[in-house]
Design an enzyme around this catalytic site. Structure first.
Site, short mmCIF file in Angstrom:
data_model
loop_
_atom_site.label_atom_id
_atom_site.label_comp_id
_atom_site.label_asym_id
_atom_site.label_seq_id
_atom_site.Cartn_x
_atom_site.Cartn_y
_atom_site.Cartn_z
CB THR A 82 -0.83 0.32 1.17
OG1 THR A 82 -1.58 -1.31 1.13
CG2 THR A 82 -1.92 1.16 1.16
CB VAL A 83 3.41 2.55 2.47
CG1 VAL A 83 4.24 3.94 2.38
CG2 VAL A 83 2.30 2.70 3.50
CB ALA A 118 12.90 -5.20 -5.16
N GLY A 155 -11.84 -2.15 7.26
CA GLY A 155 -10.20 -1.94 6.80
C GLY A 155 -9.59 -1.05 7.85
CD GLU A 194 -2.45 -4.93 9.42
OE1 GLU A 194 -2.02 -6.13 8.90
OE2 GLU A 194 -1.55 -3.95 9.96
CE LYS A 244 2.96 4.07 14.16
NZ LYS A 244 1.64 4.06 13.95
#
Lengths: 444, 444
Positions: A16-17, A46, A190, A193, A208
């Site tokens: 996604t990112v 890749a 969504g 997860e 974080k």
């Protein structure tokens, strides 16, 4: 305008990112080049799933299933690591550094656990490891702490740095539902997860918080010493009681320089559900949004708010890091960050519109005779001018009065059209005053 | 640890912000050096009022009434301009640039009006002109826009960027008072100046909005094209009507990339009182605080909040700019901004405290027998442990029940003391359940 050739990027991980990063960089290429002073191009992507990588590349980059060939490629200047996890990602990042590549990563788990090793290797090789995307997605909180607040002794940081749990807590409070019910809904939408452990047990937030603690206090990353408590045991009734007492419950990442009797005792580093006063801005950060509140000794409280996840918000942070590296790579340090954000030769002389050409909504207050048809006359004039009405409020006249106030909120229109329509309204015999006109912005 | 000698700074203007800048830099010298990699020292202070400059310097810097001697001093690397206005400040900044000095300034009026000339001169000489302090005080909004959001096409910015007017509007709304009354109060409290024209007529906000527009959209500064409307004509009744309709009135600086039918029409640049939905975070920014909301195409909405004025918040931004210049001046571009914010050799291994040693407040929920003396027993145990109570809530038992919930909020204490006290409470015969314990932070 480009004094330098393009910076060539190798992208590892086509999820996604990765897709968001490629899309943002491609879509805003011209504008980004005007800022960076040179083109930034993702030359190789890749992913073991080459079909997925191919969909992102769509012929605009070379696709490979061999990530190691990217990190050793002499033609690649910067490696973007978006694989996640501690395993192969660590190996690839270290190999990229050994090969003299600058690294941009969104991988908070990797940095919180293996950051010291990685940063040491990078310092040895003289390369940058940039990680704005690792904390709070698109919010430039790493930059704020590393560069914006350098004058301060940081006292503490408290952040909503996991969108999934904030969404769940917001829903539990709004709808009075139990944790399990809301979790299932979040999974359906969504926001959570299939295996939500990392989020709901507070582990992601602790990764974080560990990074924030390191850059706030100048200490090594030490995830193993963080206290981690998730939201799985929170009861709906406690959210309700907290509310009655004027508080809201948020999952916060907290780190604090702890002073005891004027002496530095150590650093607190913890993630847990926390009651905070409902009136604080942080308490009003709802849904999947993130926000970080920082207390510095000079600046006082500052707060940073935005989307903490998602393809393009996270891609925004990845690309900002790429621009940082690209600017650093130019040999023009005196103008590393251009004064006006864009390179001097790329400044555009776009017209500033006159106020009559501005598009906005309006609040209108009119003093009118209390007669039938007044509102109809006014709204007809607005409709004829193509101005639609969002809300109207007509006060009952005060006792013994035959006048009253009408308040209208309009939809967006061009100011000169509003002015012309208002002049016609003011000319109505039933309208007894000049209109009071205040602009309105929805900010959505 | 210092590979490089100190960076020598000449400070022009010994007013409030000059004092705050000197104080912050002096107090946090050790920490700032750990971040910057070299010492930053204010070597000279220039002010026509040398007594005032002498008070700030207190023997720690040379004082002069000759600012021109500072900007031409070969021993000075960076000139900090805190004089304000367009006159002598412009002359000194241009002279500093001609003499190859980097410049840090908080002067929004100067940049909004003469910025193009100044940035052009700086680019020609290859020096930096940094101005984080010019917009929104201590909030690093310039850095966010120039560096943090470089991936984005900025769509619009809406900011509360004048604390005086936000204080006045907050007071008018809270207390239902008229503009004139609140202005007088603001002047008495020091939130408004004796001549408040620049603030209340929106000029100060327009200077800042002009700078934000330039760095958001890559256009020259053009204050002369900004639309400027202040708050002097706002009526208390409009604030009230807006409230009834779900809106608040704020003085916003707004700049927007205006698209018409998919085509870029130009830039809107305007300052005026604006209704905004009451539920937006921006609507809840009260008193003299500032906040800037930015909409980018990739990142979505981000918001930056903090103190927009004052000696130390503004000094925080000035010093951050000094650190930026100092880092740029080192010959180690690969490590310009250290990975963990502090120079690698200056990272400190402070202890991370175990959760038992953490200091926090608590929410406690207990299931208790509905008998006299229960609350007294519980509070006595807490008092014996040195834990004081901030609030208590005892529910009436449900019809036919002889049990109920007690909720307590405590003041701050060390976690292990709380745990021990809670164990004693749970041992009471009238306490029928394990305590539910959630940590509480006031965030003040």
């Amino acid at each position: 305008m480009e004094k330098f050739g393009p910076v060539r990027v190798g992208l590892l991980g086509a999820g996604t990112v990765g897709g968001g990063t490629f899309e943002v960089l491609w879509r805003n290429q011209a504008e980004i080049t005007r800022r960076a002073g040179r083109r930034i191009e993702i030359a190789r992507i890749a992913d073991l799933n080459t079909a997925r990588a191919g969909e992102i590349a769509a012929g605009r980059a070379e696709v490979t299933d061999d990530a190691m060939s990217v990190v050793t490629d002499p033609g690649i200047d910067i490696v973007v690591e978006l694989i996640g996890g501690y395993g192969i990602a660590r190996k690839l990042v270290l190999a990229a550094i050994e090969n003299g590549k600058h690294v941009v990563t969104a991988n908070k788990a990797l940095l919180a656990v293996h950051g010291n090793e990685i940063f040491e290797a990078a310092s040895r090789k003289g390369v940058m490891v940039a990680f704005e995307a690792a904390v709070a997605g698109g919010i430039p909180i790493i930059k704020a702490l590393r560069e914006g607040l350098t004058a301060n002794r940081i006292e503490w940081i408290a952040g909503i740095i996991n969108g999934t749990t904030n969404f769940i807590l917001s829903e539990m409070r709004d709808k009075g539902l139990a944790f399990d019910v809301v979790l299932a809904e979040a999974q359906r939408l969504g926001y959570a997860e299939a295996d939500p452990t990392f989020d709901i047990e507070g582990i992601d937030a602790a990764h974080k918080a560990t990074i924030l603690a390191a850059i706030a206090f100048g200490i090594p990353v030490s995830f193993d010493k963080a206290y981690v408590e998730g939201i799985t045991n929170l009861q709906a009734e406690d959210i309700r009681y907290a509310e009655q007492l004027g508080y809201r419950i948020k999952l916060l990442g907290i780190t604090r320089r702890r002073m005891d009797n004027g002496k530095l005792r150590g650093i607190e580093l913890r993630v847990h559900p926390t009651l905070i006063p409902a009136k604080r801005l942080l308490a009003n950060v709802e849904g999947a949004m993130n926000a970080v509140l920082v207390k510095g000794d000079a600046v006082g409280h500052t707060l940073y708010y935005g989307k903490g996840a998602g393809a393009e918000p996270t891609g925004s942070a990845v690309v900002a890091d790429l621009v940082d590296v690209a600017r650093m790579l130019t040999s023009d340090p005196g103008n590393r960050v251009p004064h006006l954000a864009f390179q001097a030769e790329a400044v555009a002389d776009l017209p500033i519109l006159a106020i009559e050409e501005v598009e906005t909504s309006y609040y209108l207050r009119l003093r009118v005779a209390d007669e039938p048809g007044v509102l109809a006359d006014i709204t007809r004039i607005l409709a004829d001018a193509g101005i639609s009405i969002d809300a109207a409020l007509q006060r009952e006249p005060d006792e013994g009065e035959n006048q009253t106030d009408i308040i209208l909120l309009t939809h967006r229109t061009i100011e000169k059209q509003a002015i012309a329509a208002i002049a016609r309204i003011e000319a109505l015999p039933t309208v007894l005053s000049k209109a009071t006109r205040i602009r309105l912005e929805d900010l959505n």
